[in-house]
Design a protein around this motif. Structure first.
Motif, PDB file in Angstrom:
ATOM      1  N   ILE A  90       9.941   9.929  22.297  1.00  0.00           N
ATOM      2  CA  ILE A  90       9.580   8.683  21.628  1.00  0.00           C
ATOM      3  C   ILE A  90       8.909   9.020  20.305  1.00  0.00           C
ATOM      4  O   ILE A  90       8.145   9.975  20.232  1.00  0.00           O
ATOM      5  CB  ILE A  90       8.621   7.838  22.486  1.00  0.00           C
ATOM      6  N   ILE A  91       9.175   8.209  19.252  1.00  0.00           N
ATOM      7  CA  ILE A  91       8.556   8.458  17.956  1.00  0.00           C
ATOM      8  C   ILE A  91       8.015   7.161  17.403  1.00  0.00           C
ATOM      9  O   ILE A  91       8.502   6.088  17.733  1.00  0.00           O
ATOM     10  CB  ILE A  91       9.555   9.093  16.958  1.00  0.00           C
TER      11      ILE A  91
ATOM     12  N   GLU B 260      16.671  10.771  18.709  1.00  0.00           N
ATOM     13  CA  GLU B 260      15.389  10.417  19.297  1.00  0.00           C
ATOM     14  C   GLU B 260      15.254   8.899  19.363  1.00  0.00           C
ATOM     15  O   GLU B 260      15.833   8.166  18.575  1.00  0.00           O
ATOM     16  CB  GLU B 260      14.248  11.048  18.499  1.00  0.00           C
ATOM     17  N   TYR B 261      14.486   8.427  20.354  1.00  0.00           N
ATOM     18  CA  TYR B 261      14.459   7.004  20.670  1.00  0.00           C
ATOM     19  C   TYR B 261      13.027   6.473  20.656  1.00  0.00           C
ATOM     20  O   TYR B 261      12.069   7.228  20.784  1.00  0.00           O
ATOM     21  CB  TYR B 261      15.106   6.777  22.038  1.00  0.00           C
ATOM     22  N   VAL B 262      12.947   5.173  20.525  1.00  0.00           N
ATOM     23  CA  VAL B 262      11.651   4.513  20.398  1.00  0.00           C
ATOM     24  C   VAL B 262      11.422   3.611  21.610  1.00  0.00           C
ATOM     25  O   VAL B 262      12.315   2.881  22.035  1.00  0.00           O
ATOM     26  CB  VAL B 262      11.596   3.673  19.095  1.00  0.00           C
ATOM     27  N   VAL B 263      10.210   3.678  22.176  1.00  0.00           N
ATOM     28  CA  VAL B 263       9.853   2.819  23.294  1.00  0.00           C
ATOM     29  C   VAL B 263       9.616   1.404  22.775  1.00  0.00           C
ATOM     30  O   VAL B 263       8.789   1.201  21.888  1.00  0.00           O
ATOM     31  CB  VAL B 263       8.584   3.338  24.003  1.00  0.00           C
TER      32      VAL B 263
ATOM     33  N   GLU C  60       8.750   2.290  33.957  1.00  0.00           N
ATOM     34  CA  GLU C  60      10.112   1.896  33.594  1.00  0.00           C
ATOM     35  C   GLU C  60      10.119   1.539  32.104  1.00  0.00           C
ATOM     36  O   GLU C  60       9.416   0.618  31.680  1.00  0.00           O
ATOM     37  CB  GLU C  60      10.564   0.704  34.427  1.00  0.00           C
ATOM     38  N   VAL C  61      10.929   2.261  31.340  1.00  0.00           N
ATOM     39  CA  VAL C  61      10.913   2.138  29.874  1.00  0.00           C
ATOM     40  C   VAL C  61      12.145   1.397  29.388  1.00  0.00           C
ATOM     41  O   VAL C  61      13.277   1.722  29.774  1.00  0.00           O
ATOM     42  CB  VAL C  61      10.862   3.535  29.223  1.00  0.00           C
ATOM     43  N   LYS C  62      11.909   0.363  28.545  1.00  0.00           N
ATOM     44  CA  LYS C  62      13.009  -0.276  27.817  1.00  0.00           C
ATOM     45  C   LYS C  62      13.025   0.328  26.428  1.00  0.00           C
ATOM     46  O   LYS C  62      12.036   0.269  25.687  1.00  0.00           O
ATOM     47  CB  LYS C  62      12.797  -1.788  27.725  1.00  0.00           C
ATOM     48  N   TRP C  63      14.142   0.940  26.079  1.00  0.00           N
ATOM     49  CA  TRP C  63      14.245   1.643  24.806  1.00  0.00           C
ATOM     50  C   TRP C  63      14.739   0.698  23.702  1.00  0.00           C
ATOM     51  O   TRP C  63      15.568  -0.177  23.953  1.00  0.00           O
ATOM     52  CB  TRP C  63      15.190   2.828  24.928  1.00  0.00           C
ATOM     53  N   GLU C  64      14.239   0.899  22.527  1.00  0.00           N
ATOM     54  CA  GLU C  64      14.627   0.071  21.388  1.00  0.00           C
ATOM     55  C   GLU C  64      16.101   0.260  21.080  1.00  0.00           C
ATOM     56  O   GLU C  64      16.595   1.380  20.950  1.00  0.00           O
ATOM     57  CB  GLU C  64      13.786   0.464  20.158  1.00  0.00           C
TER      58      GLU C  64
ATOM     59  N   GLU D  69      20.163   0.677  31.370  1.00  0.00           N
ATOM     60  CA  GLU D  69      19.855   1.719  30.399  1.00  0.00           C
ATOM     61  C   GLU D  69      18.364   2.061  30.362  1.00  0.00           C
ATOM     62  O   GLU D  69      17.947   2.927  29.610  1.00  0.00           O
ATOM     63  CB  GLU D  69      20.317   1.270  28.998  1.00  0.00           C
ATOM     64  N   ARG D  70      17.573   1.378  31.196  1.00  0.00           N
ATOM     65  CA  ARG D  70      16.154   1.715  31.289  1.00  0.00           C
ATOM     66  C   ARG D  70      15.965   2.955  32.153  1.00  0.00           C
ATOM     67  O   ARG D  70      16.775   3.225  33.040  1.00  0.00           O
ATOM     68  CB  ARG D  70      15.372   0.542  31.878  1.00  0.00           C
ATOM     69  N   THR D  71      14.913   3.707  31.881  1.00  0.00           N
ATOM     70  CA  THR D  71      14.658   4.926  32.639  1.00  0.00           C
ATOM     71  C   THR D  71      13.225   4.954  33.139  1.00  0.00           C
ATOM     72  O   THR D  71      12.337   4.291  32.588  1.00  0.00           O
ATOM     73  CB  THR D  71      14.898   6.174  31.774  1.00  0.00           C
ATOM     74  N   MET D  72      12.997   5.719  34.216  1.00  0.00           N
ATOM     75  CA  MET D  72      11.657   5.925  34.765  1.00  0.00           C
ATOM     76  C   MET D  72      11.104   7.212  34.159  1.00  0.00           C
ATOM     77  O   MET D  72      11.713   8.270  34.287  1.00  0.00           O
ATOM     78  CB  MET D  72      11.707   6.013  36.286  1.00  0.00           C
ATOM     79  N   GLU D  73       9.977   7.110  33.494  1.00  0.00           N
ATOM     80  CA  GLU D  73       9.404   8.249  32.798  1.00  0.00           C
ATOM     81  C   GLU D  73       7.971   8.497  33.258  1.00  0.00           C
ATOM     82  O   GLU D  73       7.195   7.553  33.446  1.00  0.00           O
ATOM     83  CB  GLU D  73       9.396   8.001  31.277  1.00  0.00           C
TER      84      GLU D  73
END
Length: 250
Positions: free
Chosen positions: A5-6, A65-68, A85-89, A96-100
């Motif tokens: 994440i950036i 690279e992806y943004v939260v 559980e992350v929803k990515w921008e 497409e959400r992932t557990m981080e």
């Protein structure tokens, strides 16, 4: 799914803004340059260096690279590790959400803290998890205890059968010796019958007594014996034949 994440924050300095700054009166240094001109040159070099560092940083970030965008849920595994559980921008599908784990979200700590505040805080989540785990363990232990009681192995409280005033052997016939009613099989009886015990009756009304494998006994009309086990009947006749010698000595 994105591994990182950036937070893309940029600050740029315009050369036009630098050029528009007021100049101090010219003061000649040892090389013959004005002091204001020397200061301006130094400032331009510093800004160019900062812009170059930002460009290098952008090149290192890259396009992979992806943004939260948001934290939508959480889970706690059996070992007590918290996952978000992350929803990515830019990714709208729920699949497409992932557990981080939290260590993967260091650059999105503000979003993580906002989510924790909404759900009551980290300690509240962990306390609820501990209570749920303890309740599950207690319920599992209770089920095991009930199974043991049903088998009568854990204590002496198992139910006993009603005690009879008479022994089974005194009944007629004994209860322990009762058997289901025997029914002869369909088809041929040749292999099922062990022997023919006797025959009795007049012609046209002869009854044959049989012994079966397993010790069962039954009686049947002669006509049925001829159909089901004729070979057994023939052997019975042969075993009862009596041969007499001729008195003439022939």
């Amino acid at each position: 799914m994105p591994p990182q994440i950036i937070d893309d924050v940029r600050s740029e300095a315009s050369e036009e803004e630098i050029a528009s700054k007021p100049q101090t009166p010219a003061t000649v240094d040892k090389k013959g340059k004005g002091k204001a001109a020397a200061d301006e040159e130094e400032e331009l070099l510093r800004v160019e260096s900062e812009d170059s560092n930002e460009e290098d940083e952008d090149e290192e970030i890259g396009e992979d690279e992806y943004v939260v965008e948001a934290i939508t849920d959480h889970v706690i595994d059996e070992d007590g590790n918290l996952f978000f559980e992350v929803k990515w921008e830019g990714f709208e599908k729920k699949s497409e959400r992932t557990m981080e784990p939290e260590e993967n979200l260091e650059t999105a700590s503000k979003i993580v803290n906002e989510y924790l505040a909404r759900v009551g805080g980290r300690e509240a989540l962990m306390e609820a998890w501990r209570e749920k785990k303890a309740a599950a363990a207690a319920k599992k232990g209770k089920k095991r205890s009930r199974a043991s009681d049903a088998n009568g192995s854990s204590n002496g409280t198992a139910k006993r059968g009603r005690k009879s005033s008479t022994h089974p052997a005194t009944e007629t016939p004994p209860a322990s010796a009762k058997k289901a009613e025997f029914k002869p099989p369909s088809g041929s009886w040749e292999e099922e019958v062990t022997g023919i015990d006797a025959c009795e009756g007049a012609e046209g009304n002869v009854i044959v007594y049989l012994t079966w494998k397993g010790g069962h006994k039954s009686q049947h009309p002669l006509s049925q014996i001829y159909k089901r086990c004729p070979q057994r009947m023939l052997k019975f006749y042969e075993s009862h034949l009596v041969f007499k010698k001729n008195d003439d000595g022939a």
